[in-house]
Scaffold this motif. Sequence first.
Motif, short mmCIF file in Angstrom:
data_model
loop_
_atom_site.label_atom_id
_atom_site.label_comp_id
_atom_site.label_asym_id
_atom_site.label_seq_id
_atom_site.Cartn_x
_atom_site.Cartn_y
_atom_site.Cartn_z
N VAL A 145 102.91 -48.14 76.33
CA VAL A 145 102.99 -49.39 75.56
C VAL A 145 103.72 -50.49 76.35
O VAL A 145 103.19 -51.60 76.47
CB VAL A 145 103.68 -49.13 74.20
CG1 VAL A 145 103.84 -50.43 73.43
CG2 VAL A 145 102.89 -48.12 73.39
N ILE A 146 104.89 -50.19 76.86
CA ILE A 146 105.67 -51.21 77.56
C ILE A 146 104.94 -51.74 78.80
O ILE A 146 104.85 -52.96 78.98
CB ILE A 146 107.08 -50.69 77.91
CG1 ILE A 146 107.88 -50.43 76.64
CG2 ILE A 146 107.82 -51.65 78.82
CD1 ILE A 146 108.19 -51.66 75.81
N PRO A 147 104.40 -50.86 79.68
CA PRO A 147 103.67 -51.41 80.83
C PRO A 147 102.46 -52.26 80.43
O PRO A 147 102.14 -53.25 81.09
CB PRO A 147 103.24 -50.17 81.62
CG PRO A 147 104.25 -49.16 81.28
CD PRO A 147 104.59 -49.42 79.84
N ALA A 148 101.80 -51.90 79.33
CA ALA A 148 100.65 -52.69 78.87
C ALA A 148 101.12 -54.08 78.43
O ALA A 148 100.46 -55.09 78.72
CB ALA A 148 99.95 -51.99 77.72
N LYS A 149 102.25 -54.15 77.74
CA LYS A 149 102.78 -55.45 77.32
C LYS A 149 103.18 -56.29 78.53
O LYS A 149 102.94 -57.50 78.55
CB LYS A 149 103.98 -55.25 76.40
CG LYS A 149 103.62 -54.80 75.01
CD LYS A 149 104.86 -54.69 74.15
CE LYS A 149 104.51 -54.24 72.76
NZ LYS A 149 105.69 -54.16 71.91
N ILE A 150 103.79 -55.67 79.50
CA ILE A 150 104.23 -56.41 80.69
C ILE A 150 103.03 -56.95 81.46
O ILE A 150 103.04 -58.08 81.93
CB ILE A 150 105.11 -55.54 81.58
CG1 ILE A 150 106.45 -55.30 80.90
CG2 ILE A 150 105.33 -56.17 82.95
CD1 ILE A 150 107.34 -54.31 81.60
N MET A 151 101.98 -56.14 81.58
CA MET A 151 100.79 -56.56 82.33
C MET A 151 99.91 -57.51 81.52
O MET A 151 98.99 -58.10 82.04
CB MET A 151 99.98 -55.35 82.80
CG MET A 151 100.67 -54.56 83.89
SD MET A 151 99.66 -53.26 84.61
CE MET A 151 99.47 -52.13 83.26
N GLY A 152 100.16 -57.60 80.23
CA GLY A 152 99.38 -58.50 79.38
C GLY A 152 98.01 -57.97 79.02
O GLY A 152 97.07 -58.73 78.83
N VAL A 153 97.87 -56.64 78.91
CA VAL A 153 96.60 -56.02 78.54
C VAL A 153 96.79 -55.25 77.24
O VAL A 153 97.92 -55.00 76.81
CB VAL A 153 96.07 -55.07 79.65
CG1 VAL A 153 95.79 -55.85 80.93
CG2 VAL A 153 97.03 -53.95 79.91
N ASN A 154 95.68 -54.86 76.63
CA ASN A 154 95.75 -54.02 75.44
C ASN A 154 96.24 -52.63 75.81
O ASN A 154 96.00 -52.16 76.92
CB ASN A 154 94.37 -53.92 74.78
CG ASN A 154 93.95 -55.20 74.14
OD1 ASN A 154 94.80 -56.03 73.77
ND2 ASN A 154 92.65 -55.39 73.99
N VAL A 155 96.85 -51.98 74.85
CA VAL A 155 97.32 -50.62 75.10
C VAL A 155 96.16 -49.70 75.41
O VAL A 155 96.26 -48.82 76.26
CB VAL A 155 98.14 -50.10 73.88
CG1 VAL A 155 98.51 -48.64 74.06
CG2 VAL A 155 99.38 -50.95 73.69
N SER A 156 95.03 -49.90 74.76
CA SER A 156 93.86 -49.05 75.00
C SER A 156 93.35 -49.21 76.43
O SER A 156 92.78 -48.28 77.00
CB SER A 156 92.75 -49.37 74.02
OG SER A 156 92.35 -50.71 74.14
N GLU A 157 93.55 -50.36 77.05
CA GLU A 157 93.15 -50.55 78.44
C GLU A 157 94.11 -49.88 79.41
O GLU A 157 93.76 -49.60 80.55
CB GLU A 157 93.08 -52.05 78.75
CG GLU A 157 91.99 -52.79 78.02
CD GLU A 157 92.06 -54.29 78.26
OE1 GLU A 157 92.69 -54.72 79.23
OE2 GLU A 157 91.47 -55.03 77.44
N ASN A 158 95.32 -49.61 78.97
CA ASN A 158 96.33 -49.00 79.84
C ASN A 158 96.28 -47.49 79.79
O ASN A 158 96.95 -46.84 80.57
CB ASN A 158 97.72 -49.49 79.45
CG ASN A 158 98.75 -49.19 80.51
OD1 ASN A 158 98.43 -49.16 81.68
ND2 ASN A 158 99.97 -48.97 80.07
N ILE A 159 95.52 -46.92 78.88
CA ILE A 159 95.42 -45.46 78.77
C ILE A 159 94.45 -44.99 79.79
O ILE A 159 94.53 -44.42 80.71
CB ILE A 159 94.97 -45.02 77.38
CG1 ILE A 159 96.03 -45.40 76.39
CG2 ILE A 159 94.73 -43.54 77.34
CD1 ILE A 159 95.70 -45.11 74.95
#
Length: 159
Positions: A145-159
């Motif tokens: 969750v935190i890396p997705a917020k930092i990168m500005g992407v959706n959490v589903s894109e970070n999985i």
Amino acid sequence: MENVNQAKMIDRYISLVIGISYLLLGLAGFIPALVSLPGSNASYVPLDEAAGAYSAGFGYLFGLIPTNFLHNIVRCSVGLLGISGYNNYTTARLFNRSFAIAYALLAIMGLLPFAKTFFGLMPIFGNNVLLNALAAIAAAYYSIVIPAKIMGVNVSENI
């Protein structure tokens, strides 16, 4: 680009924090003064009186967390894996996500009557359920969750 590097560093630091925490927890389980039998001041079950792998070193770490020698070895191994995962972003990410999944499953297993002793090998019941669940939630949150917020992407894109 700076946000991506910051997100990668968070994954690496989470791996390091989990690693150090579990290594210290595992090592603490080998110190007899920190492990007691339930309802007594006595230390862990001595090896010459241990009937099997489960009872070898059985006791409650800090009087709260059920543990035995095998559980301490597993915690130390997980800790060393986390510390070694800190060296590289890819291994840190793999460790964090594997840790989150494995410890969420251990928390669920600790609630089931037939699996609460990990099939007779190590205790995962009682406060271990809470410890495992909180560790899994923290690992998942801070590595997904935190890396997705930092990168500005959706959490589903970070999985």
